[in-house]
Design an enzyme around this catalytic site. Structure first.
Site, PDB file in Angstrom:
ATOM      1  N   ASP A  18     -10.892   3.617   1.347  1.00  0.00           N
ATOM      2  CA  ASP A  18     -11.318   3.194   2.695  1.00  0.00           C
ATOM      3  C   ASP A  18     -12.153   4.271   3.389  1.00  0.00           C
ATOM      4  O   ASP A  18     -13.121   3.957   4.094  1.00  0.00           O
ATOM      5  CB  ASP A  18     -10.105   2.854   3.567  1.00  0.00           C
ATOM      6  CG  ASP A  18      -9.554   1.467   3.256  1.00  0.00           C
ATOM      7  OD1 ASP A  18     -10.303   0.637   2.708  1.00  0.00           O
ATOM      8  OD2 ASP A  18      -8.371   1.227   3.559  1.00  0.00           O
TER       9      ASP A  18
ATOM     10  N   LYS B 122       0.801  -1.235   0.000  1.00  0.00           N
ATOM     11  CA  LYS B 122       0.000   0.000   0.000  1.00  0.00           C
ATOM     12  C   LYS B 122       0.836   1.289   0.000  1.00  0.00           C
ATOM     13  O   LYS B 122       0.351   2.335  -0.420  1.00  0.00           O
ATOM     14  CB  LYS B 122      -0.929   0.019   1.214  1.00  0.00           C
ATOM     15  CG  LYS B 122      -2.080  -0.948   1.105  1.00  0.00           C
ATOM     16  CD  LYS B 122      -2.953  -0.845   2.345  1.00  0.00           C
ATOM     17  CE  LYS B 122      -4.226  -1.605   2.171  1.00  0.00           C
ATOM     18  NZ  LYS B 122      -5.265  -1.175   3.102  1.00  0.00           N
TER      19      LYS B 122
HETATM   20  P1  NAP Z   1      -2.728  -1.530  12.658  1.00  0.00           P
HETATM   21  O1  NAP Z   1      -2.171  -0.489  11.776  1.00  0.00           O
HETATM   22  O2  NAP Z   1      -1.883  -2.714  13.018  1.00  0.00           O
HETATM   23  O3  NAP Z   1      -3.216  -0.799  14.027  1.00  0.00           O
HETATM   24  C1  NAP Z   1      -3.679  -1.574  15.102  1.00  0.00           C
HETATM   25  C2  NAP Z   1      -4.258  -0.662  16.184  1.00  0.00           C
HETATM   26  O4  NAP Z   1      -4.817  -1.503  17.207  1.00  0.00           O
HETATM   27  C3  NAP Z   1      -3.219   0.232  16.866  1.00  0.00           C
HETATM   28  O5  NAP Z   1      -3.842   1.436  17.238  1.00  0.00           O
HETATM   29  C4  NAP Z   1      -2.855  -0.605  18.092  1.00  0.00           C
HETATM   30  O6  NAP Z   1      -2.380   0.185  19.180  1.00  0.00           O
HETATM   31  C5  NAP Z   1      -4.204  -1.182  18.462  1.00  0.00           C
HETATM   32  N1  NAP Z   1      -4.123  -2.408  19.258  1.00  0.00           N
HETATM   33  C6  NAP Z   1      -3.731  -3.641  18.829  1.00  0.00           C
HETATM   34  N2  NAP Z   1      -3.798  -4.508  19.853  1.00  0.00           N
HETATM   35  C7  NAP Z   1      -4.238  -3.812  20.941  1.00  0.00           C
HETATM   36  C8  NAP Z   1      -4.500  -4.166  22.287  1.00  0.00           C
HETATM   37  N3  NAP Z   1      -4.322  -5.426  22.733  1.00  0.00           N
HETATM   38  N4  NAP Z   1      -4.932  -3.205  23.142  1.00  0.00           N
HETATM   39  C9  NAP Z   1      -5.128  -1.933  22.700  1.00  0.00           C
HETATM   40  N5  NAP Z   1      -4.897  -1.535  21.430  1.00  0.00           N
HETATM   41  C10 NAP Z   1      -4.448  -2.475  20.559  1.00  0.00           C
HETATM   42  O7  NAP Z   1      -4.066  -2.164  12.057  1.00  0.00           O
HETATM   43  P2  NAP Z   1      -5.115  -1.450  11.074  1.00  0.00           P
HETATM   44  O8  NAP Z   1      -4.694  -1.671   9.671  1.00  0.00           O
HETATM   45  O9  NAP Z   1      -5.335  -0.072  11.538  1.00  0.00           O
HETATM   46  O10 NAP Z   1      -6.422  -2.351  11.303  1.00  0.00           O
HETATM   47  C11 NAP Z   1      -7.094  -2.352  12.549  1.00  0.00           C
HETATM   48  C12 NAP Z   1      -8.332  -3.237  12.473  1.00  0.00           C
HETATM   49  O11 NAP Z   1      -9.252  -2.710  11.538  1.00  0.00           O
HETATM   50  C13 NAP Z   1      -8.054  -4.681  12.008  1.00  0.00           C
HETATM   51  O12 NAP Z   1      -8.844  -5.540  12.810  1.00  0.00           O
HETATM   52  C14 NAP Z   1      -8.556  -4.701  10.585  1.00  0.00           C
HETATM   53  O13 NAP Z   1      -9.020  -5.985  10.191  1.00  0.00           O
HETATM   54  C15 NAP Z   1      -9.709  -3.730  10.656  1.00  0.00           C
HETATM   55  N6  NAP Z   1     -10.017  -3.092   9.354  1.00  0.00           N
HETATM   56  C16 NAP Z   1     -11.305  -3.162   8.877  1.00  0.00           C
HETATM   57  C17 NAP Z   1     -11.627  -2.550   7.675  1.00  0.00           C
HETATM   58  C18 NAP Z   1     -13.031  -2.639   7.128  1.00  0.00           C
HETATM   59  O14 NAP Z   1     -13.209  -2.439   5.924  1.00  0.00           O
HETATM   60  N7  NAP Z   1     -14.029  -2.879   7.951  1.00  0.00           N
HETATM   61  C19 NAP Z   1     -10.645  -1.842   6.955  1.00  0.00           C
HETATM   62  C20 NAP Z   1      -9.347  -1.778   7.469  1.00  0.00           C
HETATM   63  C21 NAP Z   1      -9.051  -2.408   8.683  1.00  0.00           C
HETATM   64  P3  NAP Z   1      -0.804   0.521  19.327  1.00  0.00           P
HETATM   65  O15 NAP Z   1      -0.536   1.686  18.405  1.00  0.00           O
HETATM   66  O16 NAP Z   1      -0.656   0.867  20.756  1.00  0.00           O
HETATM   67  O17 NAP Z   1      -0.056  -0.719  18.935  1.00  0.00           O
END
Ligand code: NAP
Length: 280
Positions: free
Chosen positions: A105, A69
């Site tokens: 998105d 990406k």
């Molecule tokens: P990412 O860049 O890895 O970010 C993960 C986020 O979750 C960070 O803010 C992280 O906090 C936090 N986190 C992870 N584990 C945690 C815990 N145990 N306690 C508290 N905070 C925690 O991931 P992303 O790409 O943003 O995606 C996040 C979620 O959105 C995923 O589940 C993904 O499948 C979903 N998503 C859905 C769509 C849709 O179309 N519906 C689109 C995109 C993503 P830290 O910064 O402190 O590590």
């Protein structure tokens, strides 16, 4: 397939988990269009060659997912404003002879709320839980739709601060623990953390602290009813699950490649849910 059939793709590494072929395949079939949408595993070292050969391989464009990406920024001719601000490209298409990289998105997030919680953008301050890649698209959408008070809460405060600096005015950064007081007058709560996913069960914030008018949405969609949504529903709040964001983000790409603006229907939703093995 007809010789002039339009081709599109999703590239990633790995790519087998992608639901995009189900979504676009359903639309191609339901609209009776001659075209294909293929999942292609492209290793990072092969990305530049793949992009350079798009035209000669007859591709109209496609989707880009992890880990490409950011890398595609260097390989396209033009970047749309959403991708520029979000810092990630998820959709490629040709326009006026040039290869464009865009990000859909934010559109998917806003369209999902438009469908299930109309008026959401004028409901008051928004609290965004998480500061990862998905949070960037959501903050972009919130700003585009005129939300003036956006509170980013993250386990790692520094990452929330980075997003505040990136998006500027109207944004504040906090630790997750500050949720209680920041939720008291909020109109929208968005979970973008991985908390609540299967295997990572937990509540990123307690919706009990929200006012009655608040809307709660979780972009995690496996499970569909996350612990956050279940708690918000029990509290009597309006809830929107995350599957619609996934479905709506696919709309602009399909229209660009195949020339038909597709509809997000209950049939499509059921198809993807069945594919995910998730209960409706
Ligand atoms: P990412 O860049 O890895 O970010 C993960 C986020 O979750 C960070 O803010 C992280 O906090 C936090 N986190 C992870 N584990 C945690 C815990 N145990 N306690 C508290 N905070 C925690 O991931 P992303 O790409 O943003 O995606 C996040 C979620 O959105 C995923 O589940 C993904 O499948 C979903 N998503 C859905 C769509 C849709 O179309 N519906 C689109 C995109 C993503 P830290 O910064 O402190 O590590």
């Amino acid at each position: 397939m007809a010789e002039n059939a339009k081709r599109a793709f999703v590239i990633g590494h790995p790519i087998a988990h992608s639901r995009s072929p189900k979504i676009h395949g359903h639309w191609l079939k339901s609209y009776g269009l001659a075209g294909s949408y293929e999942a292609i595993d492209v290793a990072p070292g092969d990305l530049a060659g793949f992009i350079a050969a798009l035209r000669e391989n007859g591709f109209r464009g496609g989707n880009v997912t992890i880990p490409h990406k950011e890398a595609v920024f260097e390989l396209v001719d033009r970047i749309d404003p959403a991708a520029e601000r979000i810092g990630a490209v998820n959709t490629l298409w040709f326009e006026d002879g040039r290869l464009w990289g865009g990000n859909t998105d934010a559109h998917g997030f806003a369209a999902n709320l438009d469908e299930h919680a109309p008026g959401w953008a004028a409901n008051g301050p928004a609290v965004v839980l998480g500061a990862g890649g998905a949070a960037r698209a959501i903050i972009y959408a919130l700003k585009e739709r005129g939300v003036r008070d956006i509170r980013i809460l993250n386990r790692t405060l520094e990452r929330a601060g980075d997003l505040r600096d990136r998006f500027g005015e109207g944004i504040s950064a906090h630790r997750l623990e500050a949720a209680g007081e920041l939720l008291a007058d909020a109109g929208l709560l968005v979970n973008t953390t991985a908390l609540g996913m299967h295997g990572n069960e937990g509540l990123p914030a307690d919706p009990a602290a929200l006012p009655d008018k608040a809307i709660v949405t979780d972009i995690v969609y496996v499970p569909l009813e996350t612990p956050l949504l279940a708690a918000a529903r029990a509290r009597g709040l309006a809830c929107v699950d995350g599957l619609g964001m996934l479905l709506h983000q696919a709309v602009p790409g399909f229209e660009r490649w195949f020339g038909k603006r597709p509809a997000v229907t209950a049939e499509l939703r059921d198809l993807v849910l069945a594919d995910l093995g998730v209960a409706a």
